[in-house]
Design a protein around this motif. Structure first.
Motif, mmCIF file in Angstrom:
data_model
loop_
_atom_site.group_PDB
_atom_site.id
_atom_site.type_symbol
_atom_site.label_atom_id
_atom_site.label_comp_id
_atom_site.label_asym_id
_atom_site.label_seq_id
_atom_site.Cartn_x
_atom_site.Cartn_y
_atom_site.Cartn_z
ATOM 1 N N GLU A 80 0.859 -1.180 0.000
ATOM 2 C CA GLU A 80 0.000 0.000 0.000
ATOM 3 C C GLU A 80 0.894 1.227 0.000
ATOM 4 O OE1 GLU A 80 -3.843 -1.090 2.534
ATOM 5 O OE2 GLU A 80 -1.996 -1.654 3.593
ATOM 6 N N ASN A 85 -2.705 0.898 -4.140
ATOM 7 C CA ASN A 85 -2.052 -0.301 -3.615
ATOM 8 C C ASN A 85 -1.861 -1.297 -4.754
ATOM 9 O OD1 ASN A 85 -4.428 -1.960 -3.872
ATOM 10 N ND2 ASN A 85 -5.134 -1.328 -1.835
ATOM 11 N N ASP A 124 -7.839 -7.877 2.333
ATOM 12 C CA ASP A 124 -9.165 -7.321 2.058
ATOM 13 C C ASP A 124 -9.063 -5.968 1.371
ATOM 14 O OD1 ASP A 124 -10.461 -9.483 3.135
ATOM 15 O OD2 ASP A 124 -10.796 -8.567 5.098
ATOM 16 N N ARG A 125 -8.146 -5.125 1.825
ATOM 17 C CA ARG A 125 -8.010 -3.799 1.215
ATOM 18 C C ARG A 125 -7.502 -3.904 -0.223
ATOM 19 N NH1 ARG A 125 -6.093 -2.491 6.487
ATOM 20 N NH2 ARG A 125 -3.892 -2.522 5.815
ATOM 21 N N GLU A 128 -10.413 -5.216 -2.367
ATOM 22 C CA GLU A 128 -11.436 -4.186 -2.549
ATOM 23 C C GLU A 128 -10.977 -3.140 -3.551
ATOM 24 O OE1 GLU A 128 -14.996 -2.537 -2.452
ATOM 25 O OE2 GLU A 128 -14.464 -4.385 -1.392
ATOM 26 N N ALA A 129 -9.701 -2.738 -3.450
ATOM 27 C CA ALA A 129 -9.171 -1.765 -4.408
ATOM 28 C C ALA A 129 -9.173 -2.340 -5.818
ATOM 29 C CB ALA A 129 -7.753 -1.347 -4.005
#
Length: 296
Positions: A80, A85, A124-125, A128-129
């Motif tokens: 990130e 990211n 997860d991030r 999602e991105a």
């Protein structure tokens, strides 16, 4: 891509040692060593006209039509970074390669190599991105694969994406179509992605926060298509190796020379200052949200 830049632009020796019988970091820089590795090791073994064209994507016939196919593997630290990211980067990098060939990106595959111990919150991030970037780019992620390897064997996540796009017969920019007298257009500020990654990775502090330019270039290409259509001779997103390497690749493929007005190059003041401090040339720093166009 981002870590390749770091390897070639200051984190490793900027002038590689003579090549021996081992892979060096410079082989991933997008520069001369990368070109030599491709020319001497890969192309002789995978002889195919679509591959030998060395475009951002391969153009291949399918049932009387033509499609563009591109694949890319993303390794970057940190995962990130300011402006994005590795997930958004993986989508943007692949759809942009398709767009550089004049294709309408439609589908993506995604392969993940996950390192044992990776926090699920980070995963997860990233996912999602990636999903957000895919929706915004108008592409569907339709297949994929996941592997987990032992702790210490990867930098958290490696992502491979393959994209498929549809082609129009009346808009076909290609690396070998640049012509004498063409103008070279750089669509935005250069060097932001590479410097953002380097600053985040090495903990470098500057007067301003440098953020990555990672972005989908499809809307910009569509505006070019609508404005001048087939008059766009060549497009390239200057990722690994920066603007200089992208121009060199097109010049070589087209058999022309390129003259740059250095004072006209859009180098942001903060990027220029950071490059000067680190002894880097912004022309060789990676970008992820601009394109270079050759037009009459």
């Amino acid at each position: 891509m981002g870590s390749d830049l770091l390897a070639s632009a200051g984190i490793a020796c900027p002038v590689p040692y003579p090549v021996g019988d081992r892979i060096q970091l410079g082989h991933g820089s997008g520069g001369k060593l990368s070109a030599a590795l491709l020319r001497e090791r890969f192309l002789p073994r995978f002889t195919d006209p679509a591959l030998e064209a060395l475009g951002d994507a391969a153009v291949v016939p399918v049932s009387g039509a033509e499609i563009a196919v591109s694949t890319d593997t993303f390794v970057v630290q940190p995962l990130e970074f300011p402006g994005g990211n590795i997930g958004s980067l993986a989508v943007h990098g692949t759809v942009n390669d398709l767009a550089m060939m004049g294709a309408h990106p439609r589908y993506l595959s995604a392969g993940f190599v996950l390192e044992e111990g990776l926090p699920l919150a980070v995963l997860d991030r990233v996912l999602e991105a990636m999903a957000t970037a895919a929706r915004a780019s108008g592409v569907r992620v339709i297949t994929g694969d996941t592997k987990v390897i032992e702790r210490g064997k990867a930098d958290g996540i490696f992502i491979n994406t393959t994209g498929i796009g549809l082609l129009d017969s009346d808009f076909r920019p290609a690396p070998n179509r640049a012509g004498i007298g063409d103008a070279v257009i750089v669509s935005g500020p250069i060097g932001r992605h590479g410097m953002a990654i380097m600053a985040a990775r090495e903990g470098l502090a500057f007067d301003t926060d440098i953020t990555s330019d990672t972005a989908c270039l499809i809307p910009l290409v569509e505006r070019l298509r609508g404005a001048v259509g087939g008059e766009v001779h060549a497009l390239r997103d200057p990722t690994r190796g920066g603007v200089a390497s992208a121009l060199t690749e097109i010049a070589t493929a087209s058999g022309v020379g390129v003259l740059l007005d250095e004072a006209a190059l859009p180098v942001p003041a903060d990027v220029g200052a950071a490059c000067e401090m680190l002894g880097l040339d912004p022309l060789y720093v990676a970008n992820e949200g601009i394109l270079v166009a050759f037009v009459p």
